[in-house]
Design an enzyme around this catalytic site. Sequence first.
Site, PDB file in Angstrom:
ATOM      1  N   TYR A 113       0.837  -1.193   0.000  1.00  0.00           N
ATOM      2  CA  TYR A 113       0.000   0.000   0.000  1.00  0.00           C
ATOM      3  C   TYR A 113       0.877   1.251   0.000  1.00  0.00           C
ATOM      4  O   TYR A 113       1.780   1.383   0.830  1.00  0.00           O
ATOM      5  CB  TYR A 113      -0.922  -0.001   1.216  1.00  0.00           C
ATOM      6  CG  TYR A 113      -1.974  -1.073   1.155  1.00  0.00           C
ATOM      7  CD1 TYR A 113      -3.164  -0.872   0.467  1.00  0.00           C
ATOM      8  CD2 TYR A 113      -1.775  -2.306   1.781  1.00  0.00           C
ATOM      9  CE1 TYR A 113      -4.128  -1.863   0.399  1.00  0.00           C
ATOM     10  CE2 TYR A 113      -2.735  -3.308   1.719  1.00  0.00           C
ATOM     11  CZ  TYR A 113      -3.910  -3.080   1.027  1.00  0.00           C
ATOM     12  OH  TYR A 113      -4.859  -4.068   0.958  1.00  0.00           O
ATOM     13  N   PRO A 114       0.626   2.208  -0.908  1.00  0.00           N
ATOM     14  CA  PRO A 114       1.472   3.406  -1.043  1.00  0.00           C
ATOM     15  C   PRO A 114       1.127   4.460   0.010  1.00  0.00           C
ATOM     16  O   PRO A 114       0.617   5.543  -0.297  1.00  0.00           O
ATOM     17  CB  PRO A 114       1.157   3.894  -2.453  1.00  0.00           C
ATOM     18  CG  PRO A 114      -0.276   3.484  -2.671  1.00  0.00           C
ATOM     19  CD  PRO A 114      -0.428   2.168  -1.948  1.00  0.00           C
ATOM     20  N   LYS A 115       1.444   4.145   1.265  1.00  0.00           N
ATOM     21  CA  LYS A 115       0.976   4.961   2.384  1.00  0.00           C
ATOM     22  C   LYS A 115       2.031   5.958   2.848  1.00  0.00           C
ATOM     23  O   LYS A 115       3.214   5.648   2.933  1.00  0.00           O
ATOM     24  CB  LYS A 115       0.582   4.057   3.551  1.00  0.00           C
ATOM     25  CG  LYS A 115      -0.562   3.113   3.209  1.00  0.00           C
ATOM     26  CD  LYS A 115      -1.076   2.380   4.437  1.00  0.00           C
ATOM     27  CE  LYS A 115      -2.289   1.530   4.088  1.00  0.00           C
ATOM     28  NZ  LYS A 115      -2.962   0.995   5.274  1.00  0.00           N
ATOM     29  N   LYS A 116       1.555   7.175   3.158  1.00  0.00           N
ATOM     30  CA  LYS A 116       2.370   8.223   3.751  1.00  0.00           C
ATOM     31  C   LYS A 116       1.591   8.860   4.898  1.00  0.00           C
ATOM     32  O   LYS A 116       0.370   8.728   4.983  1.00  0.00           O
ATOM     33  CB  LYS A 116       2.713   9.301   2.716  1.00  0.00           C
ATOM     34  CG  LYS A 116       3.595   8.825   1.574  1.00  0.00           C
ATOM     35  CD  LYS A 116       3.842   9.941   0.562  1.00  0.00           C
ATOM     36  CE  LYS A 116       4.656  11.068   1.139  1.00  0.00           C
ATOM     37  NZ  LYS A 116       5.003  12.104   0.121  1.00  0.00           N
TER      38      LYS A 116
END
EC number: 4.1.1.4
Length: 246
Positions: A113-116
């Site tokens: 998941y491209p989480k920030k």
Amino acid sequence: MLESEVSKQITTPLAAPAFPRGPYRFHNREYLNIIYRTDLDALRKIVPEPLELDRAYVRFEMMAMPDTTGLGSYTECGQAIPVKYNGVKGDYLHMMYLDNEPAIAVGRESSAYPKKLGYPKLFVDSDTLVGTLKYGTLPVATATMGYKHEPLDLKEAYAQIARPNFMLKIIQGYDGKPRICELICAENTDITIHGAWTGSARLQLFSHALAPLADLPVLEIVSASHILTDLTLGTPKVVHDYLSVK
């Protein structure tokens, strides 16, 4: 710790892992979804092959998760792009922002998941369902929708939540060369829909260098949904290995 025990650990630090083992069950997960039409050329620049664009749409999603097994309570916001892979329709997860460190860590480490870190909120303001996103102290997105104005067919709501999610997993080796570069697919499972609504919605995106949601501009609102559900995150699987391509 014995050498044989080290490989059995889920993550570091060993004395207080960044996240517990799954599965991760979400109770009373609340969605605000707004599908909008955007610039096709902008989408072509960011959607990775071998995924194919389904249409020039983006799904802006805001998710409030008050009761998540092992991860607690948090809110998440992001953009998903309708795509096809080998004829299967799903969503490519473009970017995600949330306010919970364990959820960021497990999403990036155990999946793709491209989480920030970001500061999303989902709340009711009088008769309006509102979703906001800040990156640091600056506003990035504001979404509004009439609160429970029209019922949404539960089968349609289920179909929205059950769509496969495609993500990129990229990890460099210590020499700076790619060690993992994969296209991942994951699906939500054990889905129960508690309620679903649709209605008028608007979405405003603000330019930000490090949270560039506005690079996919809102040209037209297509549809909106407000969904309450329980679900479990499915196990991710590799569908394409970029490093194996000659």
